[in-house]
Design a protein around this motif. Structure first.
Motif, mmCIF file in Angstrom:
data_model
loop_
_atom_site.group_PDB
_atom_site.id
_atom_site.type_symbol
_atom_site.label_atom_id
_atom_site.label_comp_id
_atom_site.label_asym_id
_atom_site.label_seq_id
_atom_site.Cartn_x
_atom_site.Cartn_y
_atom_site.Cartn_z
ATOM 1 N N LEU A 1 -6.232 6.254 6.225
ATOM 2 C CA LEU A 1 -5.192 5.385 6.777
ATOM 3 C C LEU A 1 -4.694 5.958 8.101
ATOM 4 O O LEU A 1 -4.650 7.170 8.279
ATOM 5 N N PHE B 1 1.968 3.128 -3.168
ATOM 6 C CA PHE B 1 1.023 4.000 -3.875
ATOM 7 C C PHE B 1 0.921 5.380 -3.237
ATOM 8 O O PHE B 1 0.235 6.245 -3.758
ATOM 9 N N LEU B 2 1.576 5.580 -2.113
ATOM 10 C CA LEU B 2 1.510 6.857 -1.400
ATOM 11 C C LEU B 2 2.594 7.794 -1.894
ATOM 12 O O LEU B 2 3.711 7.359 -2.178
ATOM 13 N N ARG C 1 -2.902 0.932 9.171
ATOM 14 C CA ARG C 1 -4.219 0.305 9.108
ATOM 15 C C ARG C 1 -5.229 1.270 8.470
ATOM 16 O O ARG C 1 -5.066 2.481 8.547
ATOM 17 N N VAL C 2 -6.272 0.684 7.910
ATOM 18 C CA VAL C 2 -7.425 1.463 7.485
ATOM 19 C C VAL C 2 -8.184 1.806 8.758
ATOM 20 O O VAL C 2 -8.306 0.972 9.662
ATOM 21 N N GLU D 1 0.833 -1.207 0.000
ATOM 22 C CA GLU D 1 0.000 0.000 0.000
ATOM 23 C C GLU D 1 0.866 1.255 0.000
ATOM 24 O O GLU D 1 0.541 2.255 -0.621
ATOM 25 N N ASN E 1 -6.506 9.828 3.384
ATOM 26 C CA ASN E 1 -6.683 8.603 2.609
ATOM 27 C C ASN E 1 -7.249 7.468 3.466
ATOM 28 O O ASN E 1 -7.115 6.298 3.105
#
Length: 172
Positions: free
Chosen positions: A73, A6-7, A99-100, A3, A71
């Motif tokens: 997160l 993509f940041l 974490r989301v 993940e 985002n």
């Protein structure tokens, strides 16, 4: 770390790619990251940050955290070893606990409470919100302006410094 690839934010250590590699029954996870110069933990090992540098640290970490929060997160890993100095900037560098936002992580977050004081009390219930990172940011800034810890905190306790003035200067 996948993940994290993509940041894109100036206060997040850049992740160029991540993946897994399997060799027989072994599975390896890897990440190709931007190289940092020094962690915050290394930087404050001998002396605290001056107030103007602590202020810069706080603003840069807050900017990186804000980007993550926008985002949905939560970093969940903010501590002095997970902050890197890259050139003149401070960056969040370890995305392994990200974490989301949500409240279904109790089994995962309870174990984090034993690892660091930077984990907020709501982690026991599995609640993961941006307030987690706010709690941790306060802990990191406190460590940055209070300086090095004693080697054996159980036997050689030193008095807590009164750094109210340094914090006032740092938050300006």
């Amino acid at each position: 770390f996948l993940e994290a690839s993509f940041l894109d934010h100036p206060n997040l250590l850049r992740c160029f790619g991540a993946g897994t590699l399997e060799r027989g029954s072994l599975r390896f996870t890897f990440a190709v990251m931007e190289r940092g110069d020094m962690t915050l933990a290394e930087s404050i090992r001998t002396a605290p940050l001056p107030p103007e540098e602590a202020r810069k640290l706080g603003l840069e970490l807050a900017a990186g955290l804000s980007y993550l929060h926008q985002n949905n997160l939560v970093y969940c890993n903010l501590d002095t070893p997970s902050v890197e100095r890259v050139g003149e900037s401070w960056k969040l560098s370890d995305f392994s606990q990200m974490r989301v936002a949500g409240n279904n992580y109790a089994a995962e977050t309870r174990r984090l409470m034993a690892a660091t004081p930077n984990v907020p009390p709501e982690a026991y219930e599995g609640v993961v919100t941006p307030s987690w990172d706010t709690w941790s940011l306060a802990c990191v800034l406190s460590a940055a302006v209070s300086g090095p810890k004693s080697e054996d905190s159980l036997t050689a306790r030193r008095p807590k410094p009164d750094f109210a003035q340094e914090m006032r200067e740092a938050v300006g």
